[in-house]
Enzyme design. Structure first.
Site, PDB file in Angstrom:
ATOM      1  CD  GLU A 199     -23.709 101.890  15.408  1.00 40.23           C
ATOM      2  OE1 GLU A 199     -23.032 102.933  15.548  1.00 40.23           O
ATOM      3  OE2 GLU A 199     -24.952 101.894  15.354  1.00 40.23           O
TER       4      GLU A 199
ATOM      5  CG  HIS B  65     -24.041 106.794   6.890  1.00 34.85           C
ATOM      6  ND1 HIS B  65     -24.262 105.555   6.322  1.00 34.85           N
ATOM      7  CD2 HIS B  65     -24.202 106.627   8.215  1.00 34.85           C
ATOM      8  CE1 HIS B  65     -24.562 104.689   7.273  1.00 34.85           C
ATOM      9  NE2 HIS B  65     -24.537 105.317   8.437  1.00 34.85           N
TER      10      HIS B  65
ATOM     11  NE  ARG C 144     -21.024 105.946  10.630  1.00 34.14           N
ATOM     12  CZ  ARG C 144     -21.961 106.609  11.301  1.00 34.14           C
ATOM     13  NH1 ARG C 144     -21.941 107.929  11.308  1.00 34.14           N
ATOM     14  NH2 ARG C 144     -22.900 105.964  11.966  1.00 34.14           N
TER      15      ARG C 144
ATOM     16  CG  HIS D 145     -24.255 110.693   8.319  1.00 34.36           C
ATOM     17  ND1 HIS D 145     -25.632 110.607   8.410  1.00 34.36           N
ATOM     18  CD2 HIS D 145     -23.766 110.146   9.456  1.00 34.36           C
ATOM     19  CE1 HIS D 145     -25.958 110.009   9.549  1.00 34.36           C
ATOM     20  NE2 HIS D 145     -24.847 109.739  10.210  1.00 34.36           N
TER      21      HIS D 145
ATOM     22  NE  ARG E 253     -20.823 111.303  13.852  1.00 33.51           N
ATOM     23  CZ  ARG E 253     -21.677 110.284  13.827  1.00 33.51           C
ATOM     24  NH1 ARG E 253     -21.850 109.533  14.902  1.00 33.51           N
ATOM     25  NH2 ARG E 253     -22.337 109.999  12.726  1.00 33.51           N
TER      26      ARG E 253
END
Length: 538
Positions: free
Chosen positions: A125, A247, A293, A354, A389
């Site tokens: 990811e 997100h 992100r 998110h 994060r």
């Protein structure tokens, strides 16, 4: 005379996601646990988590690399010791889940079969330098949630209380301020619509984040910042609330409520495209769609505003159809319900709130500023996430810190007696509300101005406007709270407006742009950045 309902347990765990379930299971070995769930047991963010859990299982990967990727994503605000602690304990936490019955995907052999000793299938990811994400197709959170809640329901030492809102923590703050200790909590029974008392030697907050403070969010309705607000009112410090992760890819469709499209889509090669079909992420970052992100969300926000577009598109149609359906069955089926075949059609997406990277300050054992009170999972600020994060570190944090907290609580159990008499909840001076429209109006106004003024891109003037409106709402809601009996919407609104104030205050204190916090009046990083810590009044 109204009957007073009081419950008693060694430990009260507020929240029933991965953090709360894991803590309850570890503690129930030698103590009585009450597990409080605001809705049905499964109705939390864990159930909807698609991507997976980060851990080093590949021989070519290293713990040092996992630590490095986390520190890079955190943009200089992570606590390196906490990051190392988490990465080092990741594999054992995963093995505990496997022993509980969680079934992660495994690699197929050449014949398409999976042998008993097959390696786990690892995906990659954004922000990760290796494939290290263990997953159960594209519904990892559901697999974890369902497995753990079945274990909890079978355990004789765990008493589950569903459809209960925690109202406030009960502490010794007024009688003994220097030695503030938690004694339990007042809770609202949503079925009987009565307030009850839970008395406990230890209390753990595992209530998740506060993304419901924004108009658009990928989170379920229960993510209303309850634990953060309760801890603040009880006297805990709060940190880094300005870092709210948006997100990048939530499904944009009028009938699709909060449906997130996992980071793993981009990990497996999906492209982000403008409405004209052109890619744009290579223009913003050399990592393109695999950038962290915050970078991807800001790029999408920029392109949407520049073009006046309602959305952008996530496109994985260049991959084989059977590959897409096999790896993303949940997304495939869900999108089909809205007339989108992801094997043929690009998916319309927008960013949405998110994850809350800040929260209640807690140490490596989950301990907070109040004796006997612990905070684990998204509700906590430990220093793991810093200014952003890293993908799939969230469920990992829940597992690692729940176990660490359980070990410390076990060592303290024999030292702490059950609290004495606790005053019952007094609602004799309040009445039933005859103006529910006030709550609905304030609810809408709060979430709208937080989205407009304290969203992906901020400015000093936007933050000042947000604070003025927040202060007015706080006064109105507090007056309402003092005069009327509690309800689910009133309790959540009270907590959300408190969390909104904390987010705005943290954002106003940070005179730079870093990670998830981007202020156009302070576009550069400071050379001497540190966490933003708020201290409640004594």
């Amino acid at each position: 005379m109204k009957q007073v309902v009081e419950h008693q347990s060694d430990i009260l765990v507020i929240g029933s996601g991965a953090a709360g379930l894991t803590l309850a299971l570890h503690l129930a070995e030698n103590s009585k646990v009450i597990l409080l769930s605001k809705g049905p047991l499964s109705e939390g963010s864990t159930y909807y988590a698609q991507g997976g859990i980060a851990s080093v299982f590949d021989e070519e990967d290293t713990i040092e690399s996992h630590v490095s990727d986390t520190l890079v994503a955190g943009a200089g605000l992570c606590d390196p010791s906490v990051v190392s602690f988490t990465a080092e304990n990741a594999k054992s936490a995963i093995h505990w889940l496997i022993r509980c019955g969680v079934a992660f995907d495994k690699e197929e052999n050449k014949d398409g079969h999976i042998s008993a000793d097959a390696a786990y299938h690892l995906t990659r990811e954004g922000g990760h330098s290796h494939r290290r994400i263990l997953h159960a197709a594209d519904a990892t959170g559901k697999e974890v949630q369902v497995t753990l809640q079945e274990c909890v329901r079978r355990h004789p030492n765990i008493h589950v209380m569903e459809k209960y809102n925690a109202i406030d923590l009960i502490t010794t703050r007024r009688s003994n301020p220097p030695d503030n200790r938690v004694q339990g909590a007042y809770v609202w029974n949503r079925d009987s619509e009565q307030v009850e008392t839970i008395k406990a030697r230890f209390v753990a907050l595992a209530t998740g984040g506060s993304s419901k403070v924004y108009q658009y969010t990928s989170n379920p309705d229960v993510a209303s910042g309850d634990g953060i607000a309760m801890a603040w009112r009880a006297g805990c410090r709060i940190a880094n609330m300005e870092f709210n992760q948006f997100h990048p890819t939530c499904l944009y469709h009028a009938d699709a409520h909060n449906f997130l499209l996992t980071e793993a889509l981009r990990g497996e090669g999906a492209y982000l495209r403008r409405p004209d079909g052109s890619r744009f992420m290579p223009d913003f970052d050399e990592r393109a769609e695999l950038a962290p992100r915050d970078i991807v969300a800001r790029a999408i926000d920029f392109e949407m505003k520049r073009l006046g577009s309602d959305c952008v598109y996530l496109d994985i149609t260049h991959k084989p159809a059977d590959f897409i359906i096999k790896h993303f069955p949940t997304i495939y089926q869900r999108c089909l319900e809205f007339g989108i075949d992801i094997t043929k059609d690009p998916i319309p997406v927008v960013p949405a709130a998110h994850y809350t990277c800040g929260g209640v300050m807690a140490d490596l054992h989950g301990k907070t500023d109040i004796n006997g009170l612990y905070a684990i999972g998204e509700v906590a600020y430990t220093g793991l996430h810093g200014a952003n994060r890293l993908a799939s570190n969230s469920l990992l944090e829940c597992l690692v810190f729940a176990r660490a907290a359980s070990e410390y609580i076990k060592s303290q159990l024999h030292k702490v007696p059950m609290p004495g008499n606790i005053p019952p909840w007094d609602d004799s001076q309040v009445s039933n509300s005859d103006e529910e429209v006030v709550i609905a109006h304030n609810w809408h106004e709060l979430r709208l101005f937080m989205w407009d003024y304290v969203g992906i891109v901020r400015s000093d003037k936007r933050l000042e406007r947000a604070m003025r409106r927040c202060s007015m709402l706080q006064q109105e809601i507090e007056e309402y709270y003092q005069h009327f009996r509690v309800s689910n919407h009133l309790l959540e609104l009270r907590n959300l407006v408190q969390v909104a104030e904390l987010i705005i205050r943290c954002a106003m204190d940070r005179k730079e742009s870093r990670g998830l916090h981007y202020n156009i009046d302070h576009p550069n990083k400071s050379s001497h950045s540190k966490p933003t810590i708020l201290q409640p009044d004594p």
